[in-house]
Design a protein around this motif. Sequence first.
Motif, PDB file in Angstrom:
ATOM      1  N   THR A   1     -54.682  15.707  -4.494  1.00  0.00           N
ATOM      2  CA  THR A   1     -54.004  15.323  -5.725  1.00  0.00           C
ATOM      3  C   THR A   1     -52.771  14.540  -5.319  1.00  0.00           C
ATOM      4  OG1 THR A   1     -53.059  16.152  -7.798  1.00  0.00           O
ATOM      5  CG2 THR A   1     -52.791  17.568  -5.864  1.00  0.00           C
ATOM      6  N   LEU A   2     -51.805  14.394  -6.192  1.00  0.00           N
ATOM      7  CA  LEU A   2     -50.542  13.780  -5.796  1.00  0.00           C
ATOM      8  C   LEU A   2     -49.411  14.647  -6.325  1.00  0.00           C
ATOM      9  CD1 LEU A   2     -49.815  12.558  -8.741  1.00  0.00           C
ATOM     10  CD2 LEU A   2     -50.904  10.483  -7.908  1.00  0.00           C
ATOM     11  N   THR A   3     -48.216  14.386  -5.829  1.00  0.00           N
ATOM     12  CA  THR A   3     -47.062  15.073  -6.389  1.00  0.00           C
ATOM     13  C   THR A   3     -46.315  14.091  -7.267  1.00  0.00           C
ATOM     14  OG1 THR A   3     -45.464  14.556  -4.637  1.00  0.00           O
ATOM     15  CG2 THR A   3     -46.892  16.483  -4.305  1.00  0.00           C
ATOM     16  N   PHE A   4     -45.509  14.628  -8.158  1.00  0.00           N
ATOM     17  CA  PHE A   4     -44.907  13.777  -9.176  1.00  0.00           C
ATOM     18  C   PHE A   4     -43.483  14.227  -9.500  1.00  0.00           C
ATOM     19  CE2 PHE A   4     -44.032  13.883 -13.817  1.00  0.00           C
ATOM     20  CZ  PHE A   4     -43.648  12.562 -13.950  1.00  0.00           C
ATOM     21  N   ARG A   5     -42.641  13.230  -9.719  1.00  0.00           N
ATOM     22  CA  ARG A   5     -41.273  13.456 -10.190  1.00  0.00           C
ATOM     23  C   ARG A   5     -40.846  12.216 -10.973  1.00  0.00           C
ATOM     24  NH1 ARG A   5     -38.117  12.378  -4.382  1.00  0.00           N
ATOM     25  NH2 ARG A   5     -39.104  10.347  -4.061  1.00  0.00           N
ATOM     26  N   HIS A   6     -39.793  12.368 -11.772  1.00  0.00           N
ATOM     27  CA  HIS A   6     -39.317  11.236 -12.572  1.00  0.00           C
ATOM     28  C   HIS A   6     -38.425  10.292 -11.776  1.00  0.00           C
ATOM     29  CE1 HIS A   6     -40.055  13.445 -16.595  1.00  0.00           C
ATOM     30  NE2 HIS A   6     -40.947  12.492 -16.451  1.00  0.00           N
ATOM     31  N   SER A   7     -37.659  10.852 -10.843  1.00  0.00           N
ATOM     32  CA  SER A   7     -36.728   9.990 -10.110  1.00  0.00           C
ATOM     33  C   SER A   7     -36.537  10.539  -8.702  1.00  0.00           C
ATOM     34  CB  SER A   7     -35.381   9.922 -10.832  1.00  0.00           C
ATOM     35  OG  SER A   7     -34.673  11.122 -10.597  1.00  0.00           O
ATOM     36  N   PRO A   8     -36.037   9.715  -7.798  1.00  0.00           N
ATOM     37  CA  PRO A   8     -35.918  10.150  -6.401  1.00  0.00           C
ATOM     38  C   PRO A   8     -34.989  11.346  -6.204  1.00  0.00           C
ATOM     39  CG  PRO A   8     -35.662   7.756  -6.579  1.00  0.00           C
ATOM     40  CD  PRO A   8     -35.673   8.297  -7.970  1.00  0.00           C
ATOM     41  N   THR A   9     -34.175  11.678  -7.187  1.00  0.00           N
ATOM     42  CA  THR A   9     -33.257  12.811  -6.990  1.00  0.00           C
ATOM     43  C   THR A   9     -33.886  14.143  -7.362  1.00  0.00           C
ATOM     44  OG1 THR A   9     -32.412  12.443  -9.216  1.00  0.00           O
ATOM     45  CG2 THR A   9     -31.210  11.385  -7.412  1.00  0.00           C
ATOM     46  N   GLU A  10     -35.120  14.112  -7.919  1.00  0.00           N
ATOM     47  CA  GLU A  10     -35.736  15.354  -8.386  1.00  0.00           C
ATOM     48  C   GLU A  10     -36.788  15.855  -7.407  1.00  0.00           C
ATOM     49  OE1 GLU A  10     -37.305  14.320 -12.207  1.00  0.00           O
ATOM     50  OE2 GLU A  10     -35.339  13.662 -12.926  1.00  0.00           O
ATOM     51  N   PRO A  11     -37.049  17.185  -7.426  1.00  0.00           N
ATOM     52  CA  PRO A  11     -38.148  17.686  -6.582  1.00  0.00           C
ATOM     53  C   PRO A  11     -39.488  17.184  -7.110  1.00  0.00           C
ATOM     54  CG  PRO A  11     -37.203  19.462  -7.905  1.00  0.00           C
ATOM     55  CD  PRO A  11     -36.365  18.251  -8.165  1.00  0.00           C
ATOM     56  N   SER A  12     -40.349  16.782  -6.198  1.00  0.00           N
ATOM     57  CA  SER A  12     -41.670  16.298  -6.576  1.00  0.00           C
ATOM     58  C   SER A  12     -42.655  17.450  -6.442  1.00  0.00           C
ATOM     59  CB  SER A  12     -42.062  15.139  -5.655  1.00  0.00           C
ATOM     60  OG  SER A  12     -43.088  14.379  -6.251  1.00  0.00           O
TER      61      SER A  12
ATOM     62  N   ARG B   1     -47.024  10.830  -3.049  1.00  0.00           N
ATOM     63  CA  ARG B   1     -45.948  11.237  -3.966  1.00  0.00           C
ATOM     64  C   ARG B   1     -45.686  10.097  -4.945  1.00  0.00           C
ATOM     65  NH1 ARG B   1     -40.172  13.050  -1.563  1.00  0.00           N
ATOM     66  NH2 ARG B   1     -40.198  10.916  -0.746  1.00  0.00           N
ATOM     67  N   LEU B   2     -45.706  10.421  -6.219  1.00  0.00           N
ATOM     68  CA  LEU B   2     -45.475   9.420  -7.264  1.00  0.00           C
ATOM     69  C   LEU B   2     -44.118   9.664  -7.913  1.00  0.00           C
ATOM     70  CD1 LEU B   2     -46.364   7.177  -9.265  1.00  0.00           C
ATOM     71  CD2 LEU B   2     -47.449   8.987 -10.636  1.00  0.00           C
ATOM     72  N   THR B   3     -43.282   8.649  -7.872  1.00  0.00           N
ATOM     73  CA  THR B   3     -42.003   8.694  -8.589  1.00  0.00           C
ATOM     74  C   THR B   3     -42.131   7.721  -9.752  1.00  0.00           C
ATOM     75  OG1 THR B   3     -40.879   9.087  -6.491  1.00  0.00           O
ATOM     76  CG2 THR B   3     -39.509   8.420  -8.366  1.00  0.00           C
ATOM     77  N   TYR B   4     -42.023   8.244 -10.962  1.00  0.00           N
ATOM     78  CA  TYR B   4     -42.318   7.361 -12.096  1.00  0.00           C
ATOM     79  C   TYR B   4     -41.689   7.876 -13.380  1.00  0.00           C
ATOM     80  CZ  TYR B   4     -44.751   4.609 -15.571  1.00  0.00           C
ATOM     81  OH  TYR B   4     -45.021   3.758 -16.607  1.00  0.00           O
ATOM     82  N   ASN B   5     -41.211   6.949 -14.183  1.00  0.00           N
ATOM     83  CA  ASN B   5     -40.826   7.282 -15.557  1.00  0.00           C
ATOM     84  C   ASN B   5     -40.935   6.036 -16.421  1.00  0.00           C
ATOM     85  OD1 ASN B   5     -40.066   8.865 -17.716  1.00  0.00           O
ATOM     86  ND2 ASN B   5     -38.121   9.529 -16.816  1.00  0.00           N
ATOM     87  N   PHE B   6     -41.025   6.260 -17.725  1.00  0.00           N
ATOM     88  CA  PHE B   6     -40.904   5.150 -18.662  1.00  0.00           C
ATOM     89  C   PHE B   6     -39.434   4.757 -18.736  1.00  0.00           C
ATOM     90  CE2 PHE B   6     -44.643   7.348 -20.893  1.00  0.00           C
ATOM     91  CZ  PHE B   6     -45.571   6.547 -20.256  1.00  0.00           C
ATOM     92  N   LEU B   7     -39.173   3.468 -18.873  1.00  0.00           N
ATOM     93  CA  LEU B   7     -37.792   3.004 -18.790  1.00  0.00           C
ATOM     94  C   LEU B   7     -37.411   2.190 -20.028  1.00  0.00           C
ATOM     95  CD1 LEU B   7     -38.014   2.259 -14.999  1.00  0.00           C
ATOM     96  CD2 LEU B   7     -36.702   4.101 -16.066  1.00  0.00           C
ATOM     97  N   GLU B   8     -36.221   1.669 -19.977  1.00  0.00           N
ATOM     98  CA  GLU B   8     -35.638   0.984 -21.132  1.00  0.00           C
ATOM     99  C   GLU B   8     -36.558  -0.107 -21.697  1.00  0.00           C
ATOM    100  OE1 GLU B   8     -33.079   2.492 -22.195  1.00  0.00           O
ATOM    101  OE2 GLU B   8     -32.996   1.149 -23.924  1.00  0.00           O
ATOM    102  N   ASN B   9     -37.081  -0.920 -20.792  1.00  0.00           N
ATOM    103  CA  ASN B   9     -37.945  -2.022 -21.250  1.00  0.00           C
ATOM    104  C   ASN B   9     -39.150  -1.490 -22.037  1.00  0.00           C
ATOM    105  OD1 ASN B   9     -38.345  -5.120 -20.822  1.00  0.00           O
ATOM    106  ND2 ASN B   9     -40.372  -4.224 -20.463  1.00  0.00           N
TER     107      ASN B   9
END
Lengths: 589, 104, 245
Positions: free
Chosen positions: A73-84, A468-476
Amino acid sequence: MTTRLREVDVVIVGLGWTGGILAKELSEAGMRVVALERGGMRGTNPDFAIPQIRDELKYAVRNHLMQNPARDTLTFRHSPTEPSLPMRQLGSFLPGEGLGGAGVHWNGVTWRWTGIDHAARSYYEQRYGKSFIPSDMPIQDWPMTYAELEPYYDKFERTAGVSGKAGNIRGTKQTGGNFFEQPRDRDYPLPALEPSYSQILFNDATAQMGYHPFPRPCANASRAYTNPDGSHLGACVYCGHCERFGCEANAKGSPHITVIPKAMAQPSFELRTHSWVTKVMLDSTKKKAIGVAYTDVSTGEEYEQPAAIVALCAYAINNVHLMLLSGIGTPYDATTQKGIVGKNYCYQPGGGGVTLFFEDRIFNPFMATGAFGIAIDDFHANDQFDRAAMSALGGATINVGQSNGRPIGYRPVPAGTPRWGAAWKKATAKWYLRAMNIGVTASNMPNRYNAYDLDPTYKNVFGQPLLRLTYNFLENDKKVIGYVAQKAAEIARSLKPASMTGPGMLGDYNIVPYQSTHNTGGAIMGSSPGNSALNKYLQSWDVPNVFVLGASAFPHNSAYNPTGPVGALAYWTADAIKTKFRNRPGLMT
Amino acid sequence: MRGADVEKGKALFEQCAACHSVDGSGDLDGPSLKGVVGRKAGSLEDYRYSAAMKRSDVTWDATTLDKYLTDPQAFIPGNRMAFAGIVDKSERDDLIAYLTVATK
Amino acid sequence: MKNKNRRDFLKTVGTVGATGIAAAVGGDTSVAGQSPAGSPAGRVLLDPAGGPVSHAYTFLTAPEAAFIEAAVDRFIPADDLTPGGTDCGVAVFIDRQLAGAWGSGDRTYMQGPWQKGVPTQGYQSPLTPAEFFRAGIAATNAYCRKTLQKDFDRLTVEQQNKVLQDMEQGRVTFEGTVPAQEFFNLLLGTAMQGFFADPIYGGNRDKAAWKMIGFPGVIAIYSEHIKTYRNKKYDVEPKSILDLS
């Protein structure tokens, strides 16, 4: 102990749409091709036969045709400062496993991406100025034009049996098709499907408002069809069991009934199932692949398959994972913004949709196909649409599909209805047949922090680091959805429903509820090794006998679903291998 | 009234070709139609039929084929063929004429 | 219909199907009249078609079964539309799911280390779904005993609804490892799967849920109907995989 096998011309990792197209094209050209598929063999009969295939719990809820996250599988977090943390169960997206891959259980929406998508950076710079593009948004142009890809789109549409209506044939606008379409050489191989009642309402409402509705192109065959390779497709029966299911009528364009059987008929082709590739093996220079290492997951035996060409066709996510595990290219580091592999992961923001409830209209949501629908492109492919008004790049299509009325997953009730108890039952019984949806599907521009790398903690069953996936929806994304959702709501209000829910706001990305299996980027294509992992032939700049197919090559995600260009690019790459690389191996220009 | 047209029936057979052959060739998803006229429904030994088809007690001839091809689920409820049927009577006649010749 | 009890309902509704459930579970041969309504486990009711239908459980203990039956009857109360959740087989469905592959953690990444995470990261418990349910039932009962002096299934219907609403809204905190709201969501989600899934899994008995909403079931060949049933109700007796097997 590892068994070293005899060298072949091409080893293909994963046998879905892209692997199937390569397998057919290259084996028919006389190349010795081995395809390694980590899942099992499967076919329409018995695997997708009535009545068992209509099992919503097994296929749509428990995901029996998909990748098993217990293995990888993969691991996931919203930003690099969070635990994945690991995605322990499938949810947001559903990578396939087994012969045919996700090409078996897709819905079938088959777009051609537009000129704006091909010129993702230059279009915005020219029209709105360089400062319109945020500094943390690394968009870039595709390394080939739409016109170059057009014949390959045509080829894929004809292979998959796409139903639709042309909007622009060689520069001449066609009534009833997409007004904003790029010129195409000829019409779709099949006419559009019969629209649902909800689609007719949407079509009429949007036309009245001055928009340009058209039938969405889809690989659900509107009638029986024989493709140019001689593969037979049946006619779609509107059963409402497309996505997450295999098609019992052979009416959904799928690799297991088209390109794969053609490859299997070639003596120079060999398929090995249950063969899980763990690594691409490189020589000491790290500039040449010598083959792949794989494990037969039914015996645990390990093998090395030497090959002159390695083609990664293992779904967009797994391709990037294999590149990082194998040391192909330089891994991307979001902090320093150095490196390439893992960069520009994009997805598909939604959430701007509206559900309309009518006292006196019956929609029969179970009479459905995965992909048929009426869409408007006025806020997406329309290059006259003023993005300055929404102060964001990209856009969104507004659609009415009707992909299923399967009752575990589809139970619309008006806002404010409890989720259980007597009032919930009453509302569910009343509104199931009397609701329709207007969907908003948005593009997704890359961001410097939205990226893959290898996880430092979690491992798969082979002891390898998870992706490891770092991802979030952003302003745009929020601006696009916010803007286009209001347009969808206006259309909805013009239909005068008794009530409507939505549009919602786009919040943080949530990996739990299903949204789409449109994971793009990570091994992006571009004009130079400085801006991309792959050149215009999807060939690794760093290891030129490795080709990486699929949506992992897209530098951004369009509002259009990815499979159209995924298929077209597979034919494009196959052609380049046959006509160029085969005669003169090395980096193609 | 016109007579049934075998050539037109052959073209109409494209609707069946994703799953059936008339001559037993290929390893297709539906049962071979070779020899179907006069055969008892659900009787090929090397094909696994639905319980509904096996129980149907139908023998295929022009009449039963016409009924089946009009609306397969109405004629043999619960059978596994993913086909809606052919509304047009003359099309069914053409297809049955073709099947009669081609599956011999 | 509203005031009729379950057995009357089952006796009066004559339909086809669902006999497969009795065959699949078997074991208990007592008849409906000898079994008090509401007794938790091992009960046998009359099938709509006349044969006995067991409510025997393989994973759930008797107190756990009582909990699940009460919960699914609150989620899906008996009314004019359908019998209650238990009589629709939803408790049996949950039991079989917990006893089977899904309950044991099939298709779930179970390797550590474990951290709580945020809701957008999804399920992060080291427990399998079956273990999670077991712990969740125990934690709910512990909460009910502490605040209302009785196990959940012994509370009044009003009290049960209030406890469930509080769990749903995140207004209560359980002692131990299972978060109340997360357990509620899993419980509700699994109950809804049971109510709406094909009857082969033991829930949606007599296709009650499909009849309630007008879902015609599994044959689903609508090539003509897509045109002829625009804005028109498609009234048919639904067909299940069970019916066609």
